[in-house]
Write a protein that holds these residues in place. Structure first.
Motif, mmCIF file in Angstrom:
data_model
loop_
_atom_site.group_PDB
_atom_site.id
_atom_site.type_symbol
_atom_site.label_atom_id
_atom_site.label_comp_id
_atom_site.label_asym_id
_atom_site.label_seq_id
_atom_site.Cartn_x
_atom_site.Cartn_y
_atom_site.Cartn_z
ATOM 1 N N ALA A 80 0.847 -1.142 -0.107
ATOM 2 C CA ALA A 80 -0.208 0.085 -0.030
ATOM 3 C C ALA A 80 0.891 1.298 -0.030
ATOM 4 O O ALA A 80 0.486 2.270 -0.550
ATOM 5 N N VAL A 81 1.966 1.218 0.781
ATOM 6 C CA VAL A 81 2.928 2.294 0.786
ATOM 7 C C VAL A 81 3.530 2.536 -0.495
ATOM 8 O O VAL A 81 3.716 3.556 -1.143
ATOM 9 N N GLU A 83 2.497 1.686 -3.507
ATOM 10 C CA GLU A 83 1.597 2.050 -4.667
ATOM 11 C C GLU A 83 1.185 3.358 -4.415
ATOM 12 O O GLU A 83 1.090 4.354 -5.322
ATOM 13 N N GLU A 84 1.034 3.892 -3.193
ATOM 14 C CA GLU A 84 0.435 5.275 -2.764
ATOM 15 C C GLU A 84 1.670 6.273 -3.125
ATOM 16 O O GLU A 84 1.485 7.478 -3.903
ATOM 17 N N THR A 85 2.824 5.864 -2.795
ATOM 18 C CA THR A 85 4.008 6.493 -3.156
ATOM 19 C C THR A 85 4.268 7.031 -4.654
ATOM 20 O O THR A 85 4.550 7.966 -5.183
ATOM 21 N N LYS A 87 1.847 6.837 -7.017
ATOM 22 C CA LYS A 87 0.476 7.499 -7.337
ATOM 23 C C LYS A 87 0.778 8.771 -7.182
ATOM 24 O O LYS A 87 0.348 9.611 -7.979
ATOM 25 N N GLN A 88 1.303 9.188 -5.895
ATOM 26 C CA GLN A 88 1.408 10.742 -5.745
ATOM 27 C C GLN A 88 2.364 11.312 -6.564
ATOM 28 O O GLN A 88 2.582 12.496 -6.803
ATOM 29 N N THR A 92 1.615 5.124 -12.342
ATOM 30 C CA THR A 92 0.265 4.370 -12.043
ATOM 31 C C THR A 92 0.452 2.757 -12.864
ATOM 32 O O THR A 92 -0.106 2.044 -12.342
#
Length: 224
Positions: A80-81, A83-85, A87-88, A92
């Motif tokens: 999760a960390v 993917e979110e990093t 994405k920000q 993607t």
């Protein structure tokens, strides 16, 4: 042939066999030289590149890759960390993410190594008198500090290994119908996701004969 000549030939043959054995042993050890030298403790698992027609392939594999790596004794950056990093930072797709330089990944996540994976087959396969799910994947582990390839491997699994097969004693017509029914059932129940778990386990296991070296969190660390 005299006994002396026979003994000479026997000794020569023995020497050849011993040299071949030594060469094979050296080849086996050579593939782990970089692994032993770099000694990674933390692993960043990148989203697998999907080379199949099934849009679920990458996410399905990614969701099941942390477990075997962690069981091998390594700290894994939470998915999760990760993917979110990305994405920000506007990344993607697996292809774009795997194109990021090792040094950049090291700077962002602080991990010692990154796992690059490709899924080449994923989904139900119709085989005339049978049907099964197949997941095929390859991967390589790259050290983010040196850029060295520490390990690379390939694994494949099928639904036949986790489910039941068609009865080979049944009539041909029945077998054809049963195969078609199984193919639909595999799609509905997403059997491929379970097969992906088996593929991940085979691909990323630690230990001989072709797995990773045990990580520092494993009780078997240093016994390879």
């Amino acid at each position: 042939m005299s006994k002396l000549n026979f003994l000479k030939r026997l000794l020569a043959l023995s020497a050849v066999v011993m040299l071949a054995a030594c060469a094979n042993q050296q080849g086996a050890h050579r593939s782990y030289v970089a692994f032993k030298k770099n000694k990674p403790h933390s692993i960043l698992i990148l989203p697998p590149i999907n080379e199949t027609t099934d849009v679920l392939a990458s996410d399905s594999m990614l969701s099941q890759m942390t477990l075997p790596v962690a069981e091998g004794g390594y700290y894994v950056v939470p998915v999760a960390v990760m993917e979110e990093t990305f994405k920000q930072n506007g990344l993607t797709t697996p292809n774009d993410i795997q194109d990021v330089s090792p040094q950049k990944l090291r700077d962002i996540f602080g991990a010692d190594a990154a796992l690059y994976t490709k899924v080449t087959r994923y989904g139900s396969v119709y085989e005339v008198v049978d049907s099964t799910s197949v997941v095929d994947a390859s991967a390589k582990l790259i050290d983010l500090r040196s850029g060295d390839t520490l390990w690379h491997g390939h694994a494949r699994a099928t639904g036949k290994e986790i489910g039941t097969n068609v009865d080979i004693n049944a009539g041909l017509l029945f077998m054809l119908v049963q195969a078609a029914v199984k193919q639909v059932a595999h799609t509905i129940t997403d059997e491929s996701h379970d097969v992906a778990g088996l593929t991940s386990s085979r691909l990323l296991h630690a230990g001989p004969p072709d797995g990773w070296m045990y990580g520092p969190r494993s009780p078997k660390y240093g016994t390879d």
